[in-house]
Design an enzyme around this catalytic site. Structure first.
Site, PDB file in Angstrom:
ATOM      1  N   LYS A   1       2.539  34.487 -36.510  1.00  8.69           N
ATOM      2  CA  LYS A   1       2.660  34.622 -37.688  1.00  8.69           C
ATOM      3  C   LYS A   1       1.675  34.465 -38.860  1.00  8.69           C
ATOM      4  O   LYS A   1       1.438  35.369 -39.488  1.00  8.69           O
ATOM      5  CB  LYS A   1       3.696  33.813 -38.139  1.00  8.69           C
ATOM      6  CG  LYS A   1       4.363  33.950 -39.863  1.00  8.69           C
ATOM      7  CD  LYS A   1       5.211  32.775 -40.048  1.00  8.69           C
ATOM      8  CE  LYS A   1       5.079  31.335 -40.328  1.00  8.69           C
ATOM      9  NZ  LYS A   1       4.557  31.152 -42.001  1.00  8.69           N
ATOM     10  N   ASN A   2       0.994  33.236 -38.829  1.00 10.11           N
ATOM     11  CA  ASN A   2       0.201  33.181 -39.804  1.00 10.11           C
ATOM     12  C   ASN A   2      -1.387  33.920 -39.535  1.00 10.11           C
ATOM     13  O   ASN A   2      -2.006  34.230 -40.661  1.00 10.11           O
ATOM     14  CB  ASN A   2      -0.329  31.635 -39.709  1.00 10.11           C
ATOM     15  CG  ASN A   2       1.069  30.839 -40.424  1.00 10.11           C
ATOM     16  OD1 ASN A   2       1.633  31.489 -41.143  1.00 10.11           O
ATOM     17  ND2 ASN A   2       1.118  29.604 -40.221  1.00 10.11           N
TER      18      ASN A   2
ATOM     19  N   CYS B   1       7.148  28.048 -47.984  1.00 10.58           N
ATOM     20  CA  CYS B   1       8.225  26.827 -47.741  1.00 10.58           C
ATOM     21  C   CYS B   1       8.055  25.610 -48.670  1.00 10.58           C
ATOM     22  O   CYS B   1       6.895  25.438 -49.253  1.00 10.58           O
ATOM     23  CB  CYS B   1       8.029  26.278 -46.314  1.00 10.58           C
ATOM     24  SG  CYS B   1       8.693  27.280 -44.891  1.00 10.58           S
TER      25      CYS B   1
ATOM     26  N   ARG C   1       1.580  22.433 -53.040  1.00  2.31           N
ATOM     27  CA  ARG C   1       0.558  23.606 -52.707  1.00  2.31           C
ATOM     28  C   ARG C   1      -0.024  24.299 -53.890  1.00  2.31           C
ATOM     29  O   ARG C   1       0.335  25.466 -54.188  1.00  2.31           O
ATOM     30  CB  ARG C   1       1.472  24.661 -52.091  1.00  2.31           C
ATOM     31  CG  ARG C   1       2.410  23.905 -50.833  1.00  2.31           C
ATOM     32  CD  ARG C   1       3.062  24.908 -49.859  1.00  2.31           C
ATOM     33  NE  ARG C   1       2.377  25.523 -48.765  1.00  2.31           N
ATOM     34  CZ  ARG C   1       2.860  26.594 -48.254  1.00  2.31           C
ATOM     35  NH1 ARG C   1       4.338  26.917 -47.986  1.00  2.31           N
ATOM     36  NH2 ARG C   1       2.061  26.872 -47.172  1.00  2.31           N
TER      37      ARG C   1
ATOM     38  N   ASP D   1       2.620  22.163 -38.787  1.00  8.51           N
ATOM     39  CA  ASP D   1       3.921  23.095 -38.422  1.00  8.51           C
ATOM     40  C   ASP D   1       4.674  22.498 -37.243  1.00  8.51           C
ATOM     41  O   ASP D   1       5.742  23.386 -36.807  1.00  8.51           O
ATOM     42  CB  ASP D   1       3.316  24.441 -38.192  1.00  8.51           C
ATOM     43  CG  ASP D   1       2.767  25.086 -39.491  1.00  8.51           C
ATOM     44  OD1 ASP D   1       2.993  24.399 -40.604  1.00  8.51           O
ATOM     45  OD2 ASP D   1       2.128  26.005 -39.703  1.00  8.51           O
TER      46      ASP D   1
ATOM     47  N   ARG E   1      12.093  33.746 -41.305  1.00  3.85           N
ATOM     48  CA  ARG E   1      10.920  33.718 -41.890  1.00  3.85           C
ATOM     49  C   ARG E   1       9.923  33.879 -40.887  1.00  3.85           C
ATOM     50  O   ARG E   1       8.756  34.531 -41.257  1.00  3.85           O
ATOM     51  CB  ARG E   1      10.647  32.879 -42.964  1.00  3.85           C
ATOM     52  CG  ARG E   1      11.438  32.604 -44.109  1.00  3.85           C
ATOM     53  CD  ARG E   1      11.056  31.464 -45.005  1.00  3.85           C
ATOM     54  NE  ARG E   1       9.685  31.770 -45.207  1.00  3.85           N
ATOM     55  CZ  ARG E   1       9.029  31.521 -46.391  1.00  3.85           C
ATOM     56  NH1 ARG E   1       9.850  30.580 -47.253  1.00  3.85           N
ATOM     57  NH2 ARG E   1       7.930  31.888 -46.599  1.00  3.85           N
TER      58      ARG E   1
END
Ligand code: EPU
Length: 469
Positions: free
Chosen positions: A61-62, A157, A162, A350, A447
């Site tokens: 994903k990232n 999230c 952040r 994660d 997601r």
């Protein structure tokens, strides 16, 4: 025709056809009667069973999100990106690219063609940027290429404040002027090479600045860069497009900028966090499961920690791992440990919630320290509803684990996912719990995990997705 990556979502369960190797053995996934809005889905898990079989690991994903943002650097030709997982965060990134005038074609099987040779806007759709943290990554390519950009504050999230200070200070070091969220090249044309030290090795800031510096005029030196494999993967993508980057995978990048990058074909790395999640699924159910494709060197600390709790991990071939906790049911249970999340190569934040779920089922106490995000413990309250004995003190959690070898630590309940990885942790906990667990807030899981419950179902889990009436 509605493309799978457009917003008219044809199926709530799977947008790509399921990969053939998975589809062949997969039990039929029930078709949901109505509502394709994932906010109204729940996962219902009947716990206590064992898993067996093989998990096909999706593209990262990232990595995919960063590479899709990086496609905006390619004014000299289209890119083909393979291994893009079918998840809602990727759909949001595609919508962002389209809002800038890029042509995105979905070719099936996780392959996307992105043609950003002609961009029509320097202001990505704010409603899409607010959905994902990676929405902010486009700032780097846009300012470097177009001389300006206006990007809304990103979503993602809810696991901490952040901030984006490192992105903005880094771009200033490359010749940008920041006025609220409007960032302009001071010379009115593009960025210029510069030096920037990241006070913290932020993944997103490293990626954004790497993309910007790849197109800046002259040489840039970025220090204390994040070393996550996804950052190195983006660097390899940019290099494939003609960028000159030295030090890929290290803390210092020396980048000789090029005004224009060309197109390339690129396959993103397998998702190490999805891999770790399914490794924990095997451990928490005391089962034996194989996974591929994986890059074992990306999993070193994960393998170490699972071995330390008592799992047996073996490499079964090129890119294939087997995780076995099956013997733990026969004699001697898995045991607790200490873990602290850290930037790569440390233990990944994660996977902290999923490991915490596992540790609640292990014999003896564990301590879990979260050092990356200041507010990533939402899953604790929900795990407690399943009977987990966890105390939180600041950023540390004291997990008591099970007391005797025979007692079952968890029992089913109704719980709510508040973020992506916490949601996955609740599903894993549900699989280990006695009775039925219902997880709402499934849109968080969607997601970032492609075909999550279909993959679990294929391993023999008793899990179904239902519409909340
Ligand atoms: N930070 C700052 N200032 C900044 C940027 C970051 O203080 O300008 C701080 C953050 O507040 C946080 C720490 O640095 O405390 C680490 O954040 P980082 O920037 O490294 O994370 P990110 O780029 O926002 C990516 C992943 C996350 C993953 C983290 C850490 C993407 C799209 N997201 O986020 O993935 O947790 O790196 O590895 O790449 C997930 O997949 O579930 C997920 C949250």
């Amino acid at each position: 025709m509605a493309l799978p990556f457009s917003h008219s979502i044809p199926s709530p369960v799977s947008l790509h056809p399921m990969p053939s190797h998975l589809a062949a053995d997969a039990p039929a996934v029930p078709v949901l009667p109505r509502s394709t809005d994932h906010h109204h889905h729940k996962l219902v898990i009947s716990g206590g069973g064992h898993l067996s079989g093989h998990v096909p690991i999706s593209g990262s994903k990232n990595s995919a999100l960063a590479v899709l943002a990086g496609a905006l650097c390619c004014s000299g030709g289209a890119v083909e990106v393979r291994g893009v997982p079918d998840i809602s965060d990727a759909r949001a990134m595609v919508a962002i690219l389209r809002s800038l005038g890029a042509q995105v074609q979905e070719r099936g099987g996780g392959e996307l063609a992105v043609d950003s040779t002609a961009l029509s806007s320097a202001e990505p759709a704010a409603d899409e940027v607010r959905k994902i943290r990676a929405g902010f990554f486009v700032l780097g390519p846009l300012v470097a290429r177009l001389g300006e950009a206006a990007v809304a504050l990103p979503g993602g999230c809810s696991i901490g404040a952040r901030p984006v200070d490192l992105y903005l200070r880094g771009l200033s070091a490359l010749g940008a002027v920041v006025e609220l969220m409007h960032v302009k090249a001071a010379n009115g044309r593009g960025l210029t090479g510069g030096r920037f030290h990241l006070d913290y090795p932020s993944v997103g800031a490293s990626e954004t600045l790497m993309m910007a510096a790849s197109m800046a005029e002259g040489v840039s030196v970025l220090t204390n860069v994040a070393q996550e494999p996804e950052v190195a993967d983006l660097a390899r993508f940019l290099v494939a497009c003609g960028a000159q980057i030295k030090g890929v995978g290290t803390r210092t990048l020396v980048i000789d900028g090029r005004r224009s990058l060309h197109g390339a074909q690129f396959t993103v790395i397998p998702d190490r966090i999805e891999t770790g999640t399914f490794m924990v699924a095997a451990a928490i159910t005391r089962s034996c499961v194989s996974l591929s494709p994986v890059i074992p060197c990306h999993l070193t600390i994960i393998i170490d920690k699972l071995s330390a709790v008592g799992c047996r991990i073996s490499q079964k071939g090129d890119g294939i791992l087997e995780v076995s906790a099956a013997t733990a049911t026969a004699g001697g249970d898995l045991r607790g440990l200490y873990l602290k999340t850290l930037p790569y190569p440390g233990f990944p934040t994660d996977l902290q919630p999923q490991f915490m779920a596992l540790l609640t089922t292990c014999g003896g106490p564990s301590i879990v320290e979260e050092s990356v995000f200041e507010n990533r413990m939402h899953h604790v309250k929900e795990l407690q509803k399943l009977g987990a004995r966890i105390e939180v003190h600041g950023r540390s959690a004291f997990v008591k684990g099970r007391t005797t070898q025979r007692n079952v630590a968890l029992s089913g309940s109704k719980v709510e996912a508040a973020d992506l990885r916490g949601g996955a942790a609740l599903v894993l906990a549900g699989m280990a719990a006695r009775g039925v667990t219902e997880v709402v807030g499934v849109h968080h899981i969607d997601r970032g995990y492609e075909n999550f419950e279909a993959k679990l179902l294929n391993l023999g889990a008793d899990i179904s997705r239902e519409v909340i009436c």
